[in-house]
Design a protein around this motif. Structure first.
Motif, PDB file in Angstrom:
ATOM      1  N   GLU A   1      41.274 161.866   0.204  1.00  0.00           N
ATOM      2  CA  GLU A   1      41.532 162.033  -1.223  1.00  0.00           C
ATOM      3  C   GLU A   1      42.967 162.496  -1.444  1.00  0.00           C
ATOM      4  O   GLU A   1      43.443 163.438  -0.808  1.00  0.00           O
TER       5      GLU A   1
ATOM      6  N   GLY B   1      42.999 162.439  -6.911  1.00  0.00           N
ATOM      7  CA  GLY B   1      41.572 162.205  -6.713  1.00  0.00           C
ATOM      8  C   GLY B   1      41.222 160.846  -6.170  1.00  0.00           C
ATOM      9  O   GLY B   1      40.035 160.536  -5.975  1.00  0.00           O
TER      10      GLY B   1
ATOM     11  N   LEU C   1      41.013 157.904  -3.314  1.00  0.00           N
ATOM     12  CA  LEU C   1      40.950 157.712  -1.866  1.00  0.00           C
ATOM     13  C   LEU C   1      41.765 156.480  -1.504  1.00  0.00           C
ATOM     14  O   LEU C   1      41.599 155.423  -2.114  1.00  0.00           O
TER      15      LEU C   1
END
Length: 240
Positions: A23, A27, A29
């Protein structure tokens, strides 16, 4: 008659990526945002789902990725692979050898981009997850302001990044030209030689046919966007 050589079609490079699942500060990935200055890159999605976020003078876009999708982007397009679940991508890269020689530039903050020594240290090939994540996070920290500016309708920061990237790589071009000449250009010229021979009724190059097989020279390395299986194939089609 020019001998037939077993380069990959068009002198491309190929690798397989498993997108990072770490992450980032926003926020999301995924991998390390970066740009190519001379090479077009293509993603052939083989499994899972995710997206590629792109920045260009036209603005910001997020393109969904799922098995069967092919997405490609021209030089100057900042791109960030986003993990959505089990994302697997085969990467086709124009001008094999140039990305490895520095054609790919991370979106590091301007103070790092402006210092070749600092950039080289920050961009060094990582050997651990922690090092790869630090490199990714530094690239994201420079990428987010570029994205925010484009969302506000301001391409000036992206143009400034392009100028910094050009200044960073311009001293390397003398090394890039022979790589291009021995790879993609030579592959195109070979096709021209074959066409001329065929027009003259000469099919002797057909006797140089055959098959070559390569396996990953590094099956689980660290790429810009994920764990990378790479192939080291020289210009004669031999695996190094």
């Amino acid at each position: 008659m020019v001998m037939n050589e077993f380069t990959l079609p068009g002198g491309i490079g190929i690798s397989h990526l498993r997108a990072y699942e770490w992450e980032a500060e926003d926020g999301v990935l995924g991998g390390s945002p970066h740009v190519h200055l001379a090479c077009t890159e293509a993603y052939v999605v083989t499994a899972g789902r995710g997206a590629v976020q792109t920045l260009s003078i036209c603005g910001y876009a997020q393109t969904p990725l799922e098995a069967g999708v092919i997405a490609w982007f021209a030089p100057g397009t900042v791109h960030r692979m986003v993990q959505g679940g089990g994302l697997r991508v085969t990467v086709l890269m124009q001008n094999s050898g140039l990305p490895e020689a520095g054609d790919a530039v991370f979106t590091f903050p301007s103070d790092v981009l402006g210092d070749p020594a600092a950039y080289a240290e920050a961009a060094a090939l990582p050997k651990t997850d922690d090092a790869a994540k630090r490199r990714r996070d530094l690239a994201v920290s420079g990428y987010l302001p570029l994205r925010e500016a484009l969302l506000d309708g301001d391409p000036a920061p992206l143009r400034a990044f392009h100028r910094a990237a050009v200044a960073l790589v311009s001293p390397k071009i003398g090394d890039w030209v022979p790589r291009w000449q021995a790879g993609a250009l030579k592959a195109a010229e070979l096709t021209g030689a074959h066409l001329k021979a065929l027009a003259d009724g000469d099919g002797s190059h057909l006797e140089q046919s055959g098959v070559r097989v390569a396996t990953p020279s590094n099956p689980d390395g660290y790429g810009m966007c994920g764990r990378r299986a790479e192939y080291d194939i020289d210009q004669e089609g031999r695996q190094g």
